[in-house]
Enzyme design. Structure first.
Site, PDB file in Angstrom:
ATOM      1  N   ALA A 177      37.826  62.442 -81.137  1.00 24.57           N
ATOM      2  CA  ALA A 177      36.800  61.702 -80.756  1.00 24.57           C
ATOM      3  C   ALA A 177      36.820  60.236 -81.543  1.00 24.57           C
ATOM      4  CB  ALA A 177      35.327  62.511 -81.363  1.00 24.57           C
ATOM      5  N   GLY A 229      39.177  65.779 -80.691  1.00 20.70           N
ATOM      6  CA  GLY A 229      38.486  65.894 -79.614  1.00 20.70           C
ATOM      7  C   GLY A 229      39.724  65.884 -78.384  1.00 20.70           C
ATOM      8  N   GLU A 287      40.897  69.328 -77.856  1.00 24.33           N
ATOM      9  CA  GLU A 287      39.782  70.047 -77.155  1.00 24.33           C
ATOM     10  C   GLU A 287      39.793  69.713 -75.788  1.00 24.33           C
ATOM     11  OE1 GLU A 287      36.909  68.522 -80.108  1.00 24.33           O
ATOM     12  OE2 GLU A 287      36.220  70.654 -80.689  1.00 24.33           O
ATOM     13  N   GLU A 330      39.920  67.435 -87.915  1.00 22.08           N
ATOM     14  CA  GLU A 330      38.604  67.394 -88.382  1.00 22.08           C
ATOM     15  C   GLU A 330      38.305  67.515 -89.835  1.00 22.08           C
ATOM     16  OE1 GLU A 330      39.713  68.215 -85.380  1.00 22.08           O
ATOM     17  OE2 GLU A 330      38.433  67.851 -83.965  1.00 22.08           O
TER      18      GLU A 330
END
Ligand code: 3HC
Ligand code: NAI
Length: 681
Positions: free
Chosen positions: A62, A101, A104, A124
């Site tokens: 992200a 992300g 993900e 993270e």
């Protein structure tokens, strides 16, 4: 041009993202991906989709710069859902690092292929978070609970080989043919009748197959690494939810935890540290096009505690090192320690025997100073004595080829004085490593008054190459780190004479999050460093301890008494020594509470940090945080001393310093009065 583009080849839609530098999944990328995937659903010409990225990496996560700001749609969870719901196979084609992300997104695809050099991970937790877009729910379903706990809870990436082994990857493809191999793979799987959908997999997360102790066991066995951190517990709870709850409920639980952590103090602090470490490598006041010096051969002078560790950094990075000592015995000892350290790493499976031999083969031990002559960089790590350093620098200047960098690993002494012993002060710099030099992340790069921009830029680049986090310091006694440490040490010594016990002092600091307190640290390092039996006058606690042979862990006693497992216990003898010294001085002891200990140890450090900043010794407040986190074990989840000071409130710190008769730094006072902070938020 859009950051996400598409083109169709042989029935396969290539969805390519190009969002330098690391393809972070910012709003434009998310929107582009969503549009491309949605558009593919009804296009009969498209049989499969390949998600691929340009530049140095697959999506690295992200966009951290968006954190803490209002959310912009589409959410990453929505993008993952759109990918997973598509009626055609989607293949993630991975190079560089698929992180956070990015992983993900890859987990939402039906298949994953990667080049051999790729890495995949969920970092993270290092930002005080947990994966927030389904990672905690999809990963266990794909690779099982134990592997998922390790990846999510510790945050270390796995390489492509390991990823294939744990079935996180479906195939490893050619290093230079990612796109064409991914298209070929897509055409192959397009023939399959059905495609795996990660959120619907059940075979790895059957509740009955999983020992309910697995979760606690994970936290217990990693307790040291995870000490003080909030996020790992949330990671574990979320993975447990992947086993115990249906997918949508697990996602909701993950989301709740993600938002809670994102708004909490630890994640904010760790995000500050992430950007601070990267900002620290920027050098103020030098042109962007400053050239650098190629470093192909390094010389290290002195094979003691520091010299050996310094040499290992370069050997590990594949740079040949010539290591010089005065006597054969010291040289042999130094080389043997290097080998022993490498072999210890290899025995833990973190290096292969070939890697150890490759590193050792790059090492040339020698007793001939002249063998340094053709090095591009020489780092001296001889005893901390200015006369010796001046002699060494004059000799280096006379011996080493012109254009080479001459560096000192001194802890406290003036780089400018050393530069003055040479006819090339612009090539002289401080490279201050921390002990053990092959392990500790920090490199303080000390910029002398005459150090050239080229030399400085070369050394910052070199630091990166050997995996260090570098921060620039100006010249002063102790530079950034040790100068602040001196404040803490002075207070610690004063406190034990006034009535606090050494173990109280250590306890307060370890409770705050330091791995050790000052007295534990002294015992570990050896109390006799810098102590001289001939001039010792029984005038300080340390002198008396040394005089009685209590030199620290190595002699079984120092401030503490050590048992056979090297566990320290409060010592009655130390208490008696302190009491005798206090009685001799005619002063009285009093009982001192933890809060006073805490404030007296830590606030004067912030005060010194403010002086360092005001004098221009540090380029910016966040560099001071970087130094203390990476060099001295300041708990990263508090953000480092200057960030932490802001969170305490500068006015509170000023008040406490005044109450303890510490002279307040003008910059600290000014910021406090103007209600400003050290770190711009
Ligand atoms: N968001 C925003 N900026 C990022 C970023 C990210 N995720 N990752 C890196 N950057 C920026 C850096 O700040 C740096 O900017 P600068 O040049 O202005 O200083 C630039 O990209 C290059 O970064 P590095 O200097 O670190 O480049 P390297 O090549 O050494 O390393 C990397 C590349 C391994 C990708 C490293 O940058 C990295 O580890 N990035 C962070 C990865 C991460 O933590 N991802 C997870 C994010 S959280 C998440 O995804 C939540 C999700 O679950 C919802
Ligand atoms: P050390 O005493 O372990 O090693 C010094 C080595 O230099 C010895 O092996 C000695 O034989 C050798 N030496 C002395 N004069 C020499 C010469 N003229 N030519 C070749 N070799 C010579 O000392 P240590 O701890 O490694 O410290 C070295 C330097 O690093 C000092 O400046 C110290 O302040 C600095 N430093 C030390 C740290 C520590 O934790 N020990 C941390 C950071 C810096």
């Amino acid at each position: 041009m859009s950051v996400v583009t598409t083109h169709l080849t042989e029935g396969v839609l290539i969805v390519r993202t190009d969002n330098p530098p690391v393809n972070a999944l910012g709003q434009a990328v998310r929107a582009g991906l969503e549009a491309a995937i949605s558009g593919a659903a009804s296009d009969k010409n498209i049989e499969a989709i390949v998600l691929i990225c340009s530049g140095r990496t697959f999506f690295a996560g992200a966009d951290i710069t968006e954190f803490g700001k209002p959310a912009q749609s589409p959410d990453l969870n929505d993008v993952c859902a759109v990918i997973e719901a598509l009626n055609k196979p989607v293949i993630a084609a991975i190079h560089g690092t698929a992180l956070g992300g990015g992983l993900e997104i890859a987990l939402s695809c039906n298949y994953r292929v990667a080049v051999p050099s790729a890495k995949l991970g969920f970092p993270e937790v290092k930002l005080g978070l947990l994966p927030g877009s389904g990672g905690t729910q999809r990963l266990p379903r794909l690779i099982g609970v134990p592997e998922a706990l390790t990846m999510i809870g510790l945050g270390e990436p796995v390489d492509a080989r390991k990823a294939l082994e744990i079935v996180l990857l479906d195939r490893i493809v050619g290093e230079d043919s990612l796109e064409s191999d991914a298209v070929a793979f897509a055409r192959e799987v397009a023939l399959n009748k059905s495609h795996p959908v990660t959120s619907q997999l059940t075979h790895r997360t059957q509740r009955d197959d999983i020992d309910s102790n697995t979760y606690d066991q994970f936290l217990k066995s990693n307790a040291r690494k995870l000490r003080g951190l909030e996020a790992p517990q949330a990671c574990v709870e979320a993975v447990r939810a992947a086993v115990e709850l249906p997918f949508p409920e697990g996602l909701r639980k993950e989301r709740e935890q993600f938002i809670r952590l994102m708004n909490g103090p630890q994640s904010k602090a760790l995000r500050h540290v992430f950007f601070a470490e990267r900002t620290a490598s920027r050098i103020e006041g030098i042109p962007d096009d400053t050239p650098t010096i190629p470093i192909e051969k390094v010389g290290v002078l002195g094979a003691g505690t520091m010299g050996g560790g310094i040499a290992m950094n370069f050997l590990t990075a594949g740079i040949p090192v010539t290591l010089i000592e005065r006597e054969k015995a010291s040289l042999d000892r130094g080389v043997a320690t290097i080998r022993k350290n490498y072999e210890a790493t290899a025995s833990k499976g973190r290096l292969t025997t070939e890697q150890v031999e490759r590193a050792m083969n790059l090492l040339t031990p020698s007793l001939q100073f002249d063998d340094l002559a053709d090095c591009d960089l020489v780092i001296e790590a001889v005893f901390e004595n200015m006369d010796l350093k001046l002699e060494v620098f004059a000799r280096l200047d006379a011996t080493i080829k012109q254009g080479a960098i001459l560096a000192s690993n001194t802890s406290y002494l003036s780089i400018d004085e050393m530069a003055g012993a040479t006819a090339r002060p612009e090539y002289v710099i401080g490279l201050h490593f921390f002990s053990p030099a092959n392990v500790m992340k920090l490199l303080e790069v000390v910029r002398g008054a005459k150090t050239s921009a080229t030399v400085l830029k070369t050394c910052m680049g070199l630091a990166r190459m050997i995996g260090k986090v570098a921060a620039i310091s100006g010249v002063c006694y102790g530079f950034i780190g040790n100068r602040m440490l001196s404040q803490r040490s002075q207070q610690a010594q004063a406190l034990i004479l006034e009535g606090a016990k050494p173990w109280d002092v250590d306890r307060v600091l370890t409770r705050f999050g330091f791995p050790m307190g000052p007295f534990q640290m002294s015992d570990l390092a050896g109390l006799d460093i810098g102590w001289n039996a001939k001039t010792s006058k029984s005038s300080t606690v340390r002198e008396v301890l040394c005089e009685r042979g209590r030199l620290g862990q190595k002699t079984g006693s120092g401030y503490y008494d050590y048992d056979e497992n090297r566990k320290g216990h409060p010592s009655e003898e130390t208490e008696a020594i302190i009491a005798e010294l206090v009685a001799k001085s005619g002063r009285n002891q009093r009982s001192i509470g933890d809060e006073e200990i805490f404030e007296r140890l830590l606030y004067p450090m912030v005060n010194e940090g403010a002086k360092i900043l005001q004098e221009g010794i540090a380029q910016r407040a966040s560099d001071i945080d970087v130094v203390w986190i990476n060099g001295f074990g300041w708990p990263a989840y508090t953000g480092g001393p200057m960030y932490w000071a802001d969170s305490i409130g500068l006015a509170n710190i000023v008040r406490s310093l005044e109450a303890n008769s510490v002279e307040v730094a003008p910059l600290l006072r000014a910021k406090s009065e103007a209600a400003e902070s050290f770190i711009q938020k």
